[in-house]
Structure formats: structure tokens, C-alpha cells
Write a protein that holds these residues in place. Structure first.
Motif, mmCIF file in Angstrom:
data_model
loop_
_atom_site.group_PDB
_atom_site.id
_atom_site.type_symbol
_atom_site.label_atom_id
_atom_site.label_comp_id
_atom_site.label_asym_id
_atom_site.label_seq_id
_atom_site.Cartn_x
_atom_site.Cartn_y
_atom_site.Cartn_z
ATOM 1 N N VAL A 1 24.296 108.093 10.217
ATOM 2 C CA VAL A 1 25.107 109.241 9.818
ATOM 3 C C VAL A 1 25.186 110.244 10.967
ATOM 4 O O VAL A 1 26.265 110.776 11.262
ATOM 5 N N LEU A 2 24.074 110.493 11.634
ATOM 6 C CA LEU A 2 24.088 111.415 12.775
ATOM 7 C C LEU A 2 25.044 110.909 13.860
ATOM 8 O O LEU A 2 25.887 111.654 14.367
ATOM 9 N N ALA A 3 24.947 109.625 14.205
ATOM 10 C CA ALA A 3 25.844 109.051 15.208
ATOM 11 C C ALA A 3 27.293 109.095 14.728
ATOM 12 O O ALA A 3 28.212 109.365 15.513
ATOM 13 N N GLY A 4 27.507 108.851 13.438
ATOM 14 C CA GLY A 4 28.860 108.901 12.883
ATOM 15 C C GLY A 4 29.448 110.291 12.930
ATOM 16 O O GLY A 4 30.625 110.468 13.274
ATOM 17 N N VAL A 5 28.646 111.297 12.615
ATOM 18 C CA VAL A 5 29.120 112.685 12.651
ATOM 19 C C VAL A 5 29.470 113.084 14.085
ATOM 20 O O VAL A 5 30.499 113.725 14.327
ATOM 21 N N VAL A 6 28.645 112.684 15.048
ATOM 22 C CA VAL A 6 28.978 112.945 16.455
ATOM 23 C C VAL A 6 30.303 112.257 16.799
ATOM 24 O O VAL A 6 31.175 112.849 17.445
ATOM 25 N N GLY A 7 30.470 111.029 16.349
ATOM 26 C CA GLY A 7 31.714 110.304 16.599
ATOM 27 C C GLY A 7 32.926 110.968 15.974
ATOM 28 O O GLY A 7 34.048 110.850 16.490
ATOM 29 N N MET A 8 32.737 111.690 14.860
ATOM 30 C CA MET A 8 33.854 112.371 14.207
ATOM 31 C C MET A 8 34.468 113.431 15.121
ATOM 32 O O MET A 8 35.678 113.684 15.058
ATOM 33 N N ALA A 9 33.659 114.019 15.998
ATOM 34 C CA ALA A 9 34.195 115.000 16.952
ATOM 35 C C ALA A 9 35.131 114.330 17.960
ATOM 36 O O ALA A 9 35.898 115.008 18.643
ATOM 37 N N PHE A 10 35.071 113.006 18.041
ATOM 38 C CA PHE A 10 35.893 112.247 18.974
ATOM 39 C C PHE A 10 36.873 111.312 18.258
ATOM 40 O O PHE A 10 37.332 110.337 18.821
ATOM 41 N N GLY A 11 37.148 111.596 16.982
ATOM 42 C CA GLY A 11 38.185 110.866 16.270
ATOM 43 C C GLY A 11 37.735 109.910 15.183
ATOM 44 O O GLY A 11 38.571 109.340 14.493
ATOM 45 N N ALA A 12 36.437 109.686 15.022
ATOM 46 C CA ALA A 12 35.979 108.804 13.942
ATOM 47 C C ALA A 12 36.284 109.455 12.593
ATOM 48 O O ALA A 12 36.386 110.678 12.487
ATOM 49 N N ARG A 13 36.417 108.632 11.579
ATOM 50 C CA ARG A 13 36.616 109.161 10.223
ATOM 51 C C ARG A 13 35.648 108.467 9.271
ATOM 52 O O ARG A 13 35.382 107.272 9.411
ATOM 53 N N ALA A 14 35.135 109.242 8.335
ATOM 54 C CA ALA A 14 34.142 108.725 7.388
ATOM 55 C C ALA A 14 34.806 108.326 6.081
ATOM 56 O O ALA A 14 35.762 108.961 5.637
ATOM 57 N N GLU A 15 34.278 107.251 5.490
ATOM 58 C CA GLU A 15 34.777 106.764 4.201
ATOM 59 C C GLU A 15 33.623 106.071 3.480
ATOM 60 O O GLU A 15 32.885 105.294 4.086
ATOM 61 N N TRP A 16 33.461 106.364 2.188
ATOM 62 C CA TRP A 16 32.461 105.639 1.396
ATOM 63 C C TRP A 16 33.070 104.299 0.995
ATOM 64 O O TRP A 16 34.171 104.243 0.430
ATOM 65 N N SER A 17 32.374 103.227 1.287
ATOM 66 C CA SER A 17 32.823 101.900 0.878
ATOM 67 C C SER A 17 31.939 101.430 -0.271
ATOM 68 O O SER A 17 30.785 101.043 -0.056
ATOM 69 N N ARG A 18 32.485 101.491 -1.456
ATOM 70 C CA ARG A 18 31.743 101.033 -2.632
ATOM 71 C C ARG A 18 31.440 99.539 -2.513
ATOM 72 O O ARG A 18 30.355 99.083 -2.853
#
Length: 151
Positions: free
Chosen positions: A25-42
């Protein structure tokens, strides 16, 4: 196992995997500053960060989080054995392979990463990777030591 027992086991697995999930999650949040997007995959039982901007391509799982360089886990890929030229397999769904790793993390929790690295890391020789490929191919056998390691 009853439905209630299954949910209790899943909840315990999620909590047990929290240290690893936090890394993802920490790496993903850092990536969001560079265009990543988060999605919950059930379906994949994970928080997925699509378009994660670093790495050679594909995905990596940390607990109940997946860092993915593409747009969708519906993408197809080849198995590790196929890529290594050991056999010919049909293409697999990347999300199915990563879901197997989510399950492995939920059982092993903080022990997953050291065991994964001791077993060879990202390699066709690693029983964690072979099990994830087997699960993606058949829908069964995500546990690395279930007696089908060579199959």
C-alpha cells in the motif's frame, strides 16, 4: 468448512498479512503521485494499484495488495515454465496468478517474503511461482507444497 469459518479464516489471513500489505500500500500510494490508480478487486481479494510506474512490467503482490504496471489484471501472460522453455502452457490471467500469491501471504503472513526469497525469488525454480501458475491454469493448487510441485 462453514461459511462463517471461511470468513473468520479470511479475516485472520488478512490481519496476518498486514505487515506485507502495508509495504504494498505504501509503494502503491507513492506510485499514485506518478499516475497509478487504486482499485479494490473483490475477485483477487486485494487492493490493486494499476499503472504502477516502476518495474519491468507485470505485477508483484505484497499481502493483500498488488502493484501492477498495466491497466487490468485481466491481461494474459505466460507461465514461468513456458517462458523458460520447459513446456508449452496456454496463456493465463495475470490476476489469477497474483491471487494465488495473495492466498499464500494470507497463510504465511510475515514469513512469506523470507521463504519466497529462500526458494529462489522470481524464478521458474520457485515453488511459490509454480504453484501460482498452476492455480492460474487450473483454479487449484495455490499452496507450494501440496504434493503437486512438479506438475
Amino acid at each position: 468448512m462453514s461459511i462463517t469459518g471461511l470468513w473468520v479464516a479470511r479475516a485472520f489471513g488478512i490481519v496476518w498479512a498486514v505487515p506485507n500489505t502495508a509495504v504494498g500500500v505504501l509503494a502503491g500510494v507513492v506510485g499514485m503521485a506518478f499516475g497509478a490508480r487504486a482499485e479494490w478487486s473483490r475477485r483477487d481479494f486485494a487492493l490493486v494499484f494499476h499503472r504502477w510506474p516502476w518495474g519491468p512490467g507485470g505485477a508483484i503482490t505484497f499481502g493483500n495488495s498488488i502493484l501492477h504496471t498495466g491497466d487490468t489484471l485481466e491481461a494474459e501472460c505466460v507461465t514461468y515454465e513456458h517462458r523458460a522453455g520447459r513446456t508449452r502452457h496456454p496463456r493465463i490471467r495475470l490476476g489469477d496468478h497474483e491471487r494465488a500469491h495473495v492466498y499464500q501471504y494470507m497463510v504465511l503472513g510475515p514469513l512469506f517474503l523470507p521463504l519466497y526469497l529462500l526458494c529462489g525469488g522470481v524464478s521458474v525454480r520457485n515453488p511459490f511461482e509454480r504453484a501460482a501458475d498452476r492455480y492460474a491454469l487450473t483454479g487449484e493448487g495455490w499452496w507450494p507444497w501440496d504434493g503437486r510441485a512438479g506438475q
